[in-house]
Enzyme design. Sequence first.
Site, PDB file in Angstrom:
ATOM      1  N   ASP A 149       0.847  -1.191   0.000  1.00  0.00           N
ATOM      2  CA  ASP A 149       0.000   0.000   0.000  1.00  0.00           C
ATOM      3  C   ASP A 149       0.883   1.241   0.000  1.00  0.00           C
ATOM      4  OD1 ASP A 149      -2.388   1.767   0.647  1.00  0.00           O
ATOM      5  OD2 ASP A 149      -3.302  -0.213   0.863  1.00  0.00           O
ATOM      6  N   HIS A 185      -3.950   6.044   3.189  1.00  0.00           N
ATOM      7  CA  HIS A 185      -4.678   4.817   2.842  1.00  0.00           C
ATOM      8  C   HIS A 185      -4.057   3.586   3.491  1.00  0.00           C
ATOM      9  CE1 HIS A 185      -6.004   1.544   0.074  1.00  0.00           C
ATOM     10  NE2 HIS A 185      -7.091   2.287  -0.082  1.00  0.00           N
ATOM     11  N   SER A 385     -11.597  -1.288  -0.301  1.00  0.00           N
ATOM     12  CA  SER A 385     -10.274  -1.227   0.328  1.00  0.00           C
ATOM     13  C   SER A 385     -10.335  -1.565   1.806  1.00  0.00           C
ATOM     14  CB  SER A 385      -9.688   0.188   0.181  1.00  0.00           C
ATOM     15  OG  SER A 385      -9.089   0.369  -1.064  1.00  0.00           O
TER      16      SER A 385
END
Length: 546
Positions: A149, A185, A385
């Site tokens: 990520d 994120h 996600s």
Amino acid sequence: MIRPRLIFIAFAAALAVAPAAGAAAPPERLVVLLERERSDAATAVAARAGVRPDGPRAPQIGLVTVTPRPGETMAQAARRLRADPAVASVEPEGRMRLRYVPNDPALSAPELSPRTPGGTTQEWWASPMGLPAAWDVTRGGGALVAVIDTGADGSHPELAGKIRDAVDLDETFGAGPATTDEHGHGTHVASLACARADNRIAIAGAGLNCGLLIIKSDLSDSSVATGIVEAVDRGADAINMSFGSEAGRGSAALRRAIDYAVGKKVVLVAAASDGVLVNGDLRPVAEQGYPSNVLQPTGTGASLNVGRGLSVTAATAAGTRASYAGYGSQISLAAYGAFGADGGPAGLLGAFPLEKTELESGDHPCKCRTKINGDARYAYLEGTSMAAPLVTAVAALVRDLNPDLSLQESLRVMKQTARRPGAGWAPDLGWGILDAGAALQAAKAMDRTKPVSRLRITRRSSGGRRLTVTVTGSDRGPKGVVSSGVARYDIFRSLPGRAARKVATTTTGAAVQVSAPAGGASFFSVAVDRAGNREVKPAKADARVG
């Protein structure tokens, strides 16, 4: 894939009360059920068996608890009791325990977002997804989750001490090392998988005590492919990929990296698409893009035994697919990724770095933040996600609990135990919404360990032609997995210059008579357990004569 939403709410986190420690061990007792439900029968039965009534009794159902007399074992007392015709059954007393609940307040603190249904907690997805039941099976201390990520904020209290290793393969998102996250994120995703539990701070990750391998990537084909290989080589049980393309099957390098992980039995999990933007609205699509469509190719979702990993879509708290989330034949299963109601929390609560961040293209900072006890390093995010790391963490628990499972067995147990109103696969949620407790219970019962045995010659006849052999063996699997137990021992004899042949079978390993020709012979045993696992033929015979 991710959809940020706006929320401005600070929470007062309630602290869980720790259970008392240091209590004395309870006495060992036998639970006796009488044939007749009479209060006077218990005293007579106890007197005849020489045991002492001790503990609760319920004459209405013929129940009495007893302890053996001093100096004897429970088994000795049980034998005498079972010989009494007035006794229906005798069992060692079992003892249950309180369900394990981490002290992280989000598991019990009320969610205070506007128009939230009563009884909703901040970590609203934990209980309906069966996480407490899974944590009763394993706390996941040996599990390792790799997160490819945007990096992860290693200074965040939810991730402190959880990052076992980190690799920086990023040339785009930021100049910092893998334990920094300029985007946000990756920090949120990592916390949903393995946020630190029992620290009295906010949330507990789905994998509870699992460790994290953070791989900071710029999401290029080469970066992701290298990240997969690094994760495999560094011992990951499962790899999370909360990203994807709009179409295509990825580069040959990416597909080869996926092959590499599959060959090493590592579970790959990818987020399905969060849809495409049409006139300002996100519309769900049946094409999930890669890597999702490589793990679950088009047309294979409904095939329980087909797939190289798991393609995960997002479900709502009501058990339906999120309006924007991918659907169709490339979907393996679902996990919670959005609350979904008109009101309520704006997604899943997770860790978030303090720095100004971008969650989508452009220069807009995240407007999804919230505070926990005054700490602004948290955010509500929704999307596939967020669903994917919940699945990845549970897959890592399955792999850590029962490493003898094949990759397909690990994938299948996740799909077979998922919850949905009807049986089987459907395009909206695949095989259903992940049930972590059911998956771990199923994996716990899957004995895939081969038993072991050894044969010994214990007696020879005066002429040496008749032998008595005995076999000892065991069927011990990984800690936490229920072994099925040895079903039988096959005894083999090998004569000089000839292949071995089975000459006897015993179910107990007790003494067995076999013959030995004048030219000599070799003997060995092969154990078979009740799950059908068969011991590998030994390289050398257990015993020889002549």
